[in-house]
Design an enzyme around this catalytic site. Structure first.
Site, PDB file in Angstrom:
ATOM      1  CE  LYS A 120     -31.895 102.764  70.484  1.00  0.00           C
ATOM      2  NZ  LYS A 120     -32.062 103.369  71.804  1.00  0.00           N
ATOM      3  CD  GLU A 142     -35.081  88.738  81.348  1.00  0.00           C
ATOM      4  OE1 GLU A 142     -35.567  89.387  80.415  1.00  0.00           O
ATOM      5  OE2 GLU A 142     -33.873  88.446  81.423  1.00  0.00           O
ATOM      6  CD  GLU A 194     -24.990  87.850  73.778  1.00  0.00           C
ATOM      7  OE1 GLU A 194     -25.645  87.026  74.455  1.00  0.00           O
ATOM      8  OE2 GLU A 194     -23.905  87.578  73.256  1.00  0.00           O
TER       9      GLU A 194
END
Ligand code: NAD
Length: 479
Positions: free
Chosen positions: A175, A382, A249
């Site tokens: 996907k 982040e 990840e």
């Protein structure tokens, strides 16, 4: 660029019309023009793709050397389309073309050949002298793998998973991210042209709904995910309940430690590649730059000079260093962080605004904040944009403490003329990867994070293990 409209998905080796009537428009972040359209699939289409992957499970019984030959042919096909593929990624998500040529097709074909080599050399079955008799230890494919990837490095992040899965004998449902679904079609076409058996690779386009359906599906044996920490956490929780293996990840907020003896101008290119690569939309970027208090002013000046010299513009222009951000939403997010940095008392030394000459496109000038404290939001979260925070440290112990004072642990760098000192520092940082005087991801070595940066490893032989189960066949009394 001619508009690419896809109304089918790649399932069981064929282009099939999805059940869903919904579509996703792909918009160029540089021009704001619609450049393509793909189906926005739901659970039914995911179900069909999973069934096709399950029906192709004989792939695990194919001799590994034969699987490797198919993978080599797949790599040849990727090489053949490399120019178009790299250009398409730049068009759909804004990656500067010079980076795209290093980070997309070449990574894909290199990793296909690398894992083909591992498939040929792996000891798939061995007989061990055990405590109770001989035991045959076999390596078996995990089964059907659901691969969910983000938009920032759409091809390399996919191929940090797919070749290892194929080598192991797994079949896959991929996907892609909605923003970068067009390039996924080129991958499907290359797989078909290479003669990858039908059902071994299936590609279903869509967003959150399709991703969730893949995670939930009972016939999916493992999830390999790259994306944000927030989504990774929800996937991990669900996989925990389902007892489904998962590799994650996730995000990062890495530190780049500038030592007193560092000459940033000597490695300006490496510095930019480690901190602002892909317009800062890179999980491993060292966006917290730690500078010695004794040389703080000159370090800030050096970084400011390097960053201010970067060319922002058309991602398809080979002279461009930084392109636009991927979406308008992403630019809004980054501007929100810039506002948060300002109101927390950090000082902008360059950037902080939209480039005045960019009439369209989601551009933002690369930005440096000085006088940043590691407790500020811009040092903790982040940002995923071209924003660096320069933080002062007193001595190396203090620098290491600041580097480790983060929710994340994906990467990091050190800048020094003393290699031994660099290694000593590298050993003390709580992180999955680290770079000395630069950060260049080694495709042969394990990659991944600790803490909120992820679970498990990709790349290297460790990356193959993530798609294998070992089975022990006991033969009591056989010794
Ligand atoms: P995202 O988490 O929003 O989406 C990633 C993928 O997951 C997309 O394909 C998306 O459609 C899908 N998805 C979203 N919600 C889902 C759900 N609930 N269930 C299943 N699938 C779902 O991330 P993004 O904004 O596309 O990518 C940026 C993030 O990826 C950043 O945080 C970055 O650090 C991270 N990233 C990590 C690495 C790494 O290797 N550690 C590499 C690149 C990017």
């Amino acid at each position: 660029m001619e508009k690419r409209v896809h109304d089918t998905i790649f399932v069981g080796g064929r282009w099939v019309t999805p059940v869903t009537g919904r579509v996703i428009s792909i918009v160029s972040p540089a021009t704001e023009e619609v450049i393509g359209q793909v189906p926005d699939c739901g659970a039914d289409d995911v179900g069909r793709a999973v069934a096709a992957a399950r029906a192709a499970s004989d792939w695990s019984q194919v001799d590994p050397s034969e699987r490797a030959s198919v993978m080599d042919r797949f790599a040849d096909e990727i090489d053949r389309i490399a120019g178009d593929l790299d250009t398409l990624v730049s068009s759909e998500m804004g990656m500067p073309i010079t980076l795209s040529r290093m980070a997309n097709s070449v990574v894909a074909s290199t990793l296909l050949r690398y894992y083909a080599g591992l498939a040929r050399s792996l000891q798939w079955e061995e007989t061990r002298a055990g405590a109770m008799g001989a035991t045959v230890v076999r390596q078996e494919a995990v089964g059907v793998v659901g691969i969910i990837v983000p938009w920032n490095f759409p091809i390399s992040l996919l191929f940090m998973k797919l070749p290892a899965a194929l080598a192991a004998g797994c079949t896959t449902v991929i996907k892609p991210s909605p923003e970068t679904a067009l390039s996924a079609y080129m991958i499907a076409e290359a797989a078909a042209a290479a003669g990858v058996p039908e059902g071994v690779i299936n590609i279903v386009t869509g967003g959150v709904e399709a991703g969730q359906a893949l995670v939930e599906h009972v016939a999916v044996d493992k999830i390999a995910f790259t994306g944000s920490t927030a989504v990774g956490r929800t996937i991990a929780a669900r996989c925990g309940e389902l007892l489904k293996p998962v590799t994650l990840e996730l995000g990062g907020k890495s530190a780049g430690i500038v030592c007193e003896d560092a000459d940033l101008f000597a490695s300006a290119e490496q510095f930019v590649a480690s901190t602002l690569v892909n317009t800062g939309q890179t999980c491993y970027a060292s966006t917290r730059v730690l500078a010695p208090r004794s040389r703080y002013t000159e370090t800030v000046e050096a970084i400011t000079a390097i960053v201010a010299s970067l060319r922002v513009g058309d991602p398809l222009d080979a002279d461009t260093h930084l392109g636009p951000l991927v979406t308008e939403r992403q630019r809004d997010r980054v501007e929100g962080y810039i506002a948060a940095g300002r109101s927390a008392g950090a000082r902008i030394t360059t950037g902080g605004v939209r480039p005045p000459d960019a009439a369209r496109g989601w551009f933002i000038a690369p930005t440096v904040f000085a006088d940043v404290d590691n407790t500020m939001t811009i040092a903790r979260e982040e940002i995923f944009g071209p924003v660096l925070s320069v933080i002062a440290y007193d001595d190396i112990d203090n620098a290491i403490a600041i580097a480790n004072d983060s929710e994340f642990g994906l990467a990091g760098t050190v800048w020094t003329a003393d290699e031994q000192r660099a290694l000593d520092i590298a050993r003390r940082i709580k992180t999955g990867t680290f770079g000395i005087n630069g950060y260049l991801l080694d495709l042969w070595a394990p990659f991944g994070g600790v803490k909120s940066s992820g679970l498990g490893r990709e790349l290297g032989p460790e990356g193959l293990s993530a798609y294998l189960h070992s089975k022990s066949i006991y033969q009591p009394g056989s010794l």
